[in-house]
Design a protein around this motif. Sequence first.
Motif, PDB file in Angstrom:
ATOM      1  N   ARG A  66       0.863  -1.183   0.000  1.00  0.00           N
ATOM      2  CA  ARG A  66       0.000   0.000   0.000  1.00  0.00           C
ATOM      3  C   ARG A  66       0.897   1.230   0.000  1.00  0.00           C
ATOM      4  NH1 ARG A  66      -3.463   1.218   4.090  1.00  0.00           N
ATOM      5  NH2 ARG A  66      -5.054   1.981   2.642  1.00  0.00           N
TER       6      ARG A  66
ATOM      7  N   ALA B  72      -1.534   6.089   0.790  1.00  0.00           N
ATOM      8  CA  ALA B  72      -2.438   5.064   0.265  1.00  0.00           C
ATOM      9  C   ALA B  72      -3.866   5.307   0.740  1.00  0.00           C
ATOM     10  CB  ALA B  72      -1.972   3.684   0.714  1.00  0.00           C
TER      11      ALA B  72
ATOM     12  N   CYS C  50      -4.419  -1.660  -2.237  1.00  0.00           N
ATOM     13  CA  CYS C  50      -3.119  -2.071  -2.762  1.00  0.00           C
ATOM     14  C   CYS C  50      -2.666  -1.101  -3.847  1.00  0.00           C
ATOM     15  CB  CYS C  50      -3.170  -3.500  -3.312  1.00  0.00           C
ATOM     16  SG  CYS C  50      -4.263  -3.703  -4.738  1.00  0.00           S
TER      17      CYS C  50
END
Length: 460
Positions: free
Chosen positions: A327, A349, A353
């Motif tokens: 991430r 993030a 992902c």
Amino acid sequence: MIKAAFMVPHPPIIIPDIGKGEEKKIQKTIDAYHAVARKIGSLKPDTIVLMSPHQILYSDYFHISPGKSASGDMAQFRAPHVQMEVRYDTEFVKQICKLADAADFPAGTEGERDKRLDHGTMVPLYFVNQYLKDYRLVRIGLSGLPLKMHYQLGQYIQEADRLLNRTTVLVASGDLSHRLKEDGPYGYQKEGPEYDSRIMDVMGKAAFGELLEFLEDLCEKAGECGHRSFTIMAGALDKLKVEAEALSYEGVFGVGYGICSYTVCGSDAKRNFKEQFEEKERAKIAKQREQEDAYVQLARKTIENYVRTGETIAVPDGLPSEMYSQRAGVFVSVKENGSLRGCIGTIHAVRTCVAEEIIENAISAACRDPRFLPIRQEELDELMISVDVLGDTEAIDTPDQLDVKRYGVIVTNGYKRGLLLPNLDGVDTIEEQIAIAKHKAGIGEKEDITLERFEVIRHY
């Protein structure tokens, strides 16, 4: 048919009632201007097509002056008695608009905010009017669109001229660099003399294809104002053989004034500069695509699918394992013909992902960057894409802890926060890096900020 074309500057000081003697310092420019005007007078054109940087300008549209006539004066330069009036070639304007509409090209007569003639138009006509009275004008503004679209507009001008069977002369109005001297109106930048030397070489030998290869950063730092005018003119001379002559160049006042003349003397299919440029760009991008890693391939696949279908792809199988497990903040940058076409990202993030981060930010960069129109299908084969995966941010105390090649910077003032990636073309100093980040955040030049730095892994 198009008989000739001319590259000319537009310093108001060149008019004696404004210069009040100062104009004598640019006597070479004055003499060359009279040579150009005499030649136009001898050609007796039905129509003069004039491109001016000071005509109405839009970022995504070429404005062509509507109506039957317009007038203007030099009141803003303390010479209100210097006046002129022009008659427009309405049929020529209509034909250009018709060609543009048929090609869904962003040019037309909409959006006129000020009908008065601008000085980029009046200075050239001040000289022309001393040798020619009976002509009609087509007055065209520039845009923030790519250079090759300026060239394409020139091609429509050429086609309109052919369809109407006019006797036509082109005038590309534009000064060169405004940053030639410390005591000039805009100070000095080393790119100023560099630009002027290069543009006079290109224009002096009519190597118009090279106009399309100038980097946006060089033009911006040089402070030029005529490059797009010259490029429209080049497009109007597409596949035409010309005799080129560089008549003068001066930079006395810290601004470059260049005059070149082009006499049309037949056809030359090899002077198809836009086609040559696009072919080189396609080859360059094809080579890059062969070398793109999984990060960039995912961004490209996302953009192509979304532009064509409006649908967001799912995270595909077969990616490197870290793209599913890691991430991080991600920025996706898109360029076209060397110029930025979109750049959107996340500092930290916000998705599960990196792969998801790339997909969402690729769509935003292509279609939601407020600085640009959404990317069109016909642009997809011309895009250069990069993906930056951001490392952890680190608070720093002073700017000397930055390095423009290694670290990106985040500047913060209250709720305002701006980010600039590292190792960007044209960003050479820490001061520039911070200033650009502050500008992006809407933070004033003298406002206090806190600084953070971060490293990136850049994928091409």
